[in-house]
Design a protein around this motif. Sequence first.
Motif, PDB file in Angstrom:
ATOM      1  N   ALA A 164      -2.086   3.654   5.418  1.00  0.00           N
ATOM      2  CA  ALA A 164      -2.536   2.521   6.226  1.00  0.00           C
ATOM      3  C   ALA A 164      -1.558   1.352   6.138  1.00  0.00           C
ATOM      4  O   ALA A 164      -1.260   0.694   7.147  1.00  0.00           O
ATOM      5  CB  ALA A 164      -3.928   2.079   5.785  1.00  0.00           C
ATOM      6  N   CYS A 165      -1.035   1.098   4.952  1.00  0.00           N
ATOM      7  CA  CYS A 165      -0.069   0.012   4.785  1.00  0.00           C
ATOM      8  C   CYS A 165       1.261   0.349   5.460  1.00  0.00           C
ATOM      9  O   CYS A 165       1.883  -0.505   6.084  1.00  0.00           O
ATOM     10  CB  CYS A 165       0.147  -0.282   3.309  1.00  0.00           C
ATOM     11  N   ALA A 166       1.690   1.596   5.333  1.00  0.00           N
ATOM     12  CA  ALA A 166       2.944   2.005   5.965  1.00  0.00           C
ATOM     13  C   ALA A 166       2.859   1.866   7.481  1.00  0.00           C
ATOM     14  O   ALA A 166       3.843   1.522   8.143  1.00  0.00           O
ATOM     15  CB  ALA A 166       3.281   3.434   5.577  1.00  0.00           C
ATOM     16  N   ALA A 167       1.677   2.115   8.043  1.00  0.00           N
ATOM     17  CA  ALA A 167       1.497   2.042   9.491  1.00  0.00           C
ATOM     18  C   ALA A 167       1.681   0.629  10.033  1.00  0.00           C
ATOM     19  O   ALA A 167       1.900   0.447  11.233  1.00  0.00           O
ATOM     20  CB  ALA A 167       0.118   2.569   9.871  1.00  0.00           C
ATOM     21  N   LEU A 186       0.113  -4.999   0.131  1.00  0.00           N
ATOM     22  CA  LEU A 186      -0.579  -4.522  -1.067  1.00  0.00           C
ATOM     23  C   LEU A 186      -1.631  -3.485  -0.691  1.00  0.00           C
ATOM     24  O   LEU A 186      -2.596  -3.788   0.031  1.00  0.00           O
ATOM     25  CB  LEU A 186      -1.243  -5.694  -1.800  1.00  0.00           C
ATOM     26  N   ALA A 187      -1.443  -2.260  -1.158  1.00  0.00           N
ATOM     27  CA  ALA A 187      -2.393  -1.182  -0.902  1.00  0.00           C
ATOM     28  C   ALA A 187      -3.563  -1.276  -1.880  1.00  0.00           C
ATOM     29  O   ALA A 187      -3.581  -2.108  -2.794  1.00  0.00           O
ATOM     30  CB  ALA A 187      -1.695   0.169  -1.027  1.00  0.00           C
ATOM     31  N   GLY A 188      -4.530  -0.387  -1.690  1.00  0.00           N
ATOM     32  CA  GLY A 188      -5.675  -0.347  -2.585  1.00  0.00           C
ATOM     33  C   GLY A 188      -5.502   0.701  -3.669  1.00  0.00           C
ATOM     34  O   GLY A 188      -4.395   1.192  -3.919  1.00  0.00           O
ATOM     35  N   THR A 189      -6.604   1.084  -4.279  1.00  0.00           N
ATOM     36  CA  THR A 189      -6.549   2.061  -5.360  1.00  0.00           C
ATOM     37  C   THR A 189      -6.531   3.497  -4.846  1.00  0.00           C
ATOM     38  O   THR A 189      -6.289   4.423  -5.616  1.00  0.00           O
ATOM     39  CB  THR A 189      -7.758   1.892  -6.304  1.00  0.00           C
ATOM     40  N   SER A 190      -6.801   3.686  -3.570  1.00  0.00           N
ATOM     41  CA  SER A 190      -6.783   5.018  -2.972  1.00  0.00           C
ATOM     42  C   SER A 190      -5.409   5.335  -2.402  1.00  0.00           C
ATOM     43  O   SER A 190      -4.760   4.471  -1.806  1.00  0.00           O
ATOM     44  CB  SER A 190      -7.820   5.099  -1.847  1.00  0.00           C
ATOM     45  N   MET A 191      -4.972   6.576  -2.558  1.00  0.00           N
ATOM     46  CA  MET A 191      -3.696   6.979  -1.967  1.00  0.00           C
ATOM     47  C   MET A 191      -3.733   6.926  -0.445  1.00  0.00           C
ATOM     48  O   MET A 191      -2.710   6.770   0.211  1.00  0.00           O
ATOM     49  CB  MET A 191      -3.315   8.383  -2.437  1.00  0.00           C
TER      50      MET A 191
END
Length: 214
Positions: free
Chosen positions: A170-173, A160-165
Amino acid sequence: MTPRLYLVTPADLDIDSFADRLAEALSGGDVACLLVTDEGRGEAASQKLVERLVPIAQAAGTAVLLQNDTRTAGRCRADGVHVDSGTEDLARALETFRPDGIVGVGDLRTRHDAMSVAELGVDYVFFGLLDQPEEAEAHAKTLKFAAWWADVFETPCVALAGTSMDSVEACAATGADFIALRGAVWNHPEGPAAAVNAANAILARHSLSVAEDG
């Protein structure tokens, strides 16, 4: 493999207008899945909403999952369910939707919780807490869990990512198979289609970078 997007409905969605917002989002590019969260709207309202969303999403190649609601998912021909860890719904979901449908599990608080549900044959594990307020960046624990899981286990995971693109990268990494977005899409200043397009561009650049480094 390029991670794919996993959209989560906003907590404050308007039942009458959200179908148009979803169609706009899906026009922006590839989306693997839409999770319709349980916001206590009641069974009748949920069914009304999901009946509108399922044909729109499925026409775009996007699977629709309902959180903790096997009955409405079955009635509306959704693609599966997303169950919170520790609830009685998991056994019912596995019995109802497997092997043809999708059963994922979230609200995972420990590594042991994640490993235990994976052993039951779920289709994915979800790292990140949907009942917490969103922040700009992905939670550090989400990134840590996703990186550990992706490195060790075959069962797909969602981060789950945050509200920033920026949090998409960071999540993909972490190596997660799917990147979940909520406010980053529905609250994007240029609209949900632009958000989906931008997120997919980030994921494509990330995968290209990984391939070049490898």
